[in-house]
Design an enzyme around this catalytic site. Sequence first.
Site, PDB file in Angstrom:
ATOM      1  CB  CYS A   1      -0.882  -0.040   1.246  1.00  0.00           C
ATOM      2  SG  CYS A   1      -1.855   1.449   1.550  1.00  0.00           S
ATOM      3  CG  HIS A   2       1.109   5.872  -1.564  1.00  0.00           C
ATOM      4  ND1 HIS A   2       1.200   6.233  -2.886  1.00  0.00           N
ATOM      5  CD2 HIS A   2       1.914   6.735  -0.889  1.00  0.00           C
ATOM      6  CE1 HIS A   2       2.028   7.259  -3.007  1.00  0.00           C
ATOM      7  NE2 HIS A   2       2.462   7.591  -1.801  1.00  0.00           N
ATOM      8  CB  THR A   3      -0.013   3.569   4.277  1.00  0.00           C
ATOM      9  OG1 THR A   3      -1.209   4.167   3.777  1.00  0.00           O
ATOM     10  CG2 THR A   3       0.245   4.064   5.682  1.00  0.00           C
TER      11      THR A   3
ATOM     12  CG  HIS B   1      -0.860  -1.740   6.193  1.00  0.00           C
ATOM     13  ND1 HIS B   1       0.183  -1.153   5.506  1.00  0.00           N
ATOM     14  CD2 HIS B   1      -1.999  -1.200   5.662  1.00  0.00           C
ATOM     15  CE1 HIS B   1      -0.298  -0.302   4.627  1.00  0.00           C
ATOM     16  NE2 HIS B   1      -1.631  -0.323   4.683  1.00  0.00           N
ATOM     17  CD  GLU B   2      -3.505  -3.860   0.558  1.00  0.00           C
ATOM     18  OE1 GLU B   2      -4.122  -2.796   0.614  1.00  0.00           O
ATOM     19  OE2 GLU B   2      -2.804  -4.193  -0.418  1.00  0.00           O
TER      20      GLU B   2
ATOM     21  CB  CYS C   1     -11.372  -4.741  21.732  1.00  0.00           C
ATOM     22  SG  CYS C   1     -12.149  -3.270  22.441  1.00  0.00           S
TER      23      CYS C   1
ATOM     24  CB  CYS D   1     -12.235   0.041  23.773  1.00  0.00           C
ATOM     25  SG  CYS D   1     -12.546   0.417  22.030  1.00  0.00           S
TER      26      CYS D   1
ATOM     27  CB  CYS E   1     -15.586  -1.232  20.324  1.00  0.00           C
ATOM     28  SG  CYS E   1     -14.112  -1.664  19.369  1.00  0.00           S
TER      29      CYS E   1
ATOM     30  CB  CYS F   1     -10.750  -0.775  18.183  1.00  0.00           C
ATOM     31  SG  CYS F   1     -10.322  -1.806  19.601  1.00  0.00           S
TER      32      CYS F   1
ATOM     33  NE  ARG G   1      -3.508   4.293  16.143  1.00  0.00           N
ATOM     34  CZ  ARG G   1      -2.227   4.637  15.979  1.00  0.00           C
ATOM     35  NH1 ARG G   1      -1.292   4.098  16.757  1.00  0.00           N
ATOM     36  NH2 ARG G   1      -1.878   5.507  15.053  1.00  0.00           N
TER      37      ARG G   1
ATOM     38  CB  CYS H   1      -5.060  -1.806   3.553  1.00  0.00           C
ATOM     39  SG  CYS H   1      -5.050   0.004   3.667  1.00  0.00           S
TER      40      CYS H   1
ATOM     41  NE  ARG I   1      -2.837  -1.982  -2.410  1.00  0.00           N
ATOM     42  CZ  ARG I   1      -2.882  -0.674  -2.093  1.00  0.00           C
ATOM     43  NH1 ARG I   1      -2.398   0.242  -2.895  1.00  0.00           N
ATOM     44  NH2 ARG I   1      -3.382  -0.306  -0.932  1.00  0.00           N
TER      45      ARG I   1
END
Length: 369
Positions: free
Chosen positions: A40-42, A62-63, A92, A95, A98, A106, A110, A169, A364
């Site tokens: 991903c670009h992130t 992360h994907e 979760c 919290c 959520c 959530c 974090r 993602c 992608r």
Amino acid sequence: MKTRAAVAFAAKKPLEIVEIDVDGPKAGEVMIEVKATGICHTDYYTLSGADPEGLFPCVLGHEGAGIVVDVGPGVTSLKKGDHVIPLYTPECRQCKSCLSRKTNLCTAIRATQGKGLMPDGTSRFRCDGESVLHYMGSSTFSNHIVVPEIAAAKIREDAPFDKVCYIGCGVTTGIGAVIWTAKAEAGCRAIVFGLGGIGLNVIQGLRMIGAEQIVGVDLNPGRKEMAEKFGMTHFVNPSEVGADLVPYLVDLTGGGADYTFDCTGNTTVMRQALEACHRGWGQSIIIGVAPAGAEIATRPFQLVTGRVWKGSAFGGARGRTDVPRIVDWYMEGRINIDDLITHKLPLERINEGFDLMHEGKSIRSVVEF
Ligand code: NAD
Ligand code: AHE
Ligand code: ZN
């Protein structure tokens, strides 16, 4: 245990493919064998050094999608053999966030996630005896990862990993921004700025809900054909329109768009997206991630006259609940993922995936382990 990973030892340096040690899952955690991951670009954003939470050395990514191969004590919702998508936005269900039902953000883990650590404040990764950090609670550029149970969505077993990893993602972010963040309605007019891995999924989300007009804006003319395939009705290249882009778009949409989406991360574009919204009700959704220190600006008059600026993370999706549904949409043929995966690479060639992204040649790239 030993596994293979693409490690980011420092910002702005190519990833290095090395063997690393991964500790087993502790209480409430699961180990996942990652089968495939998108780029991903992130991931590039963090590698570029522009991310204030970018810490090195780390394992980016992360994907992903994979199989649970071990569970720690106390895990109840997952078992060995389950097919899963790791979630950088966990769910979760306990919290304040959520329980509010007002956000998907959530907050259970974090704070440690942003420091590249597991919830107990330690890392499960080591390289040559030195600790290596996690990334976005996922680190899918490693063949094996450990994540909290609340950060993995169980998915159906017939879904192909090399396609549904993208739901981890880009697909969810784009489609979700339309249906959960904007709550866009049939017949609306929309403008999508940036027709990459996220923007094209915004376009397919807009087509799904029955948008009347879908304008795509991108500096890369090569994006036009794919965007049209996904439902874009009008293409605008800002370099051909020049300084009058906003009035041009307002005119094209008959007074401004009902919804606009920034999928570039460029703060000048974010302003254009807000100002291209219809007076009185237009909503502009910021999806793009901008560097540390960047700020957005507009005349307050733009907001006084009813335009709304909103942000969207992971499309507003509640991961454990919504991700399995999106996998079903793909398996039922309701969404197209295959055409957006333009390149497949082995882990050894992962740096080529970043090059293809910069050159505007890929939508992608997916790495298969
Ligand atoms: P990408 O590189 O695949 O696509 C970006 C597109 O924007 C490209 O087609 C590029 O030509 C176009 N573009 C760049 N500058 C432009 C400009 N000035 N005007 C018009 N078009 C321009 O990236 P991506 O993977 O689609 O990610 C897009 C953004 O979304 C990134 O900032 C990424 O970090 C962010 N993102 C956010 C979330 C979230 O949850 N909020 C999730 C994923 C990605
Ligand atoms: N550390 C970054 C955060 C960037 C950011 O906003 N990330 C998005 C996901 S991008 C996925 O490709 C997100 O989920 N944000 C909510 C959150 O809690 O991070 C920075 O710029 O500080
Ligand atoms: Zn992403």
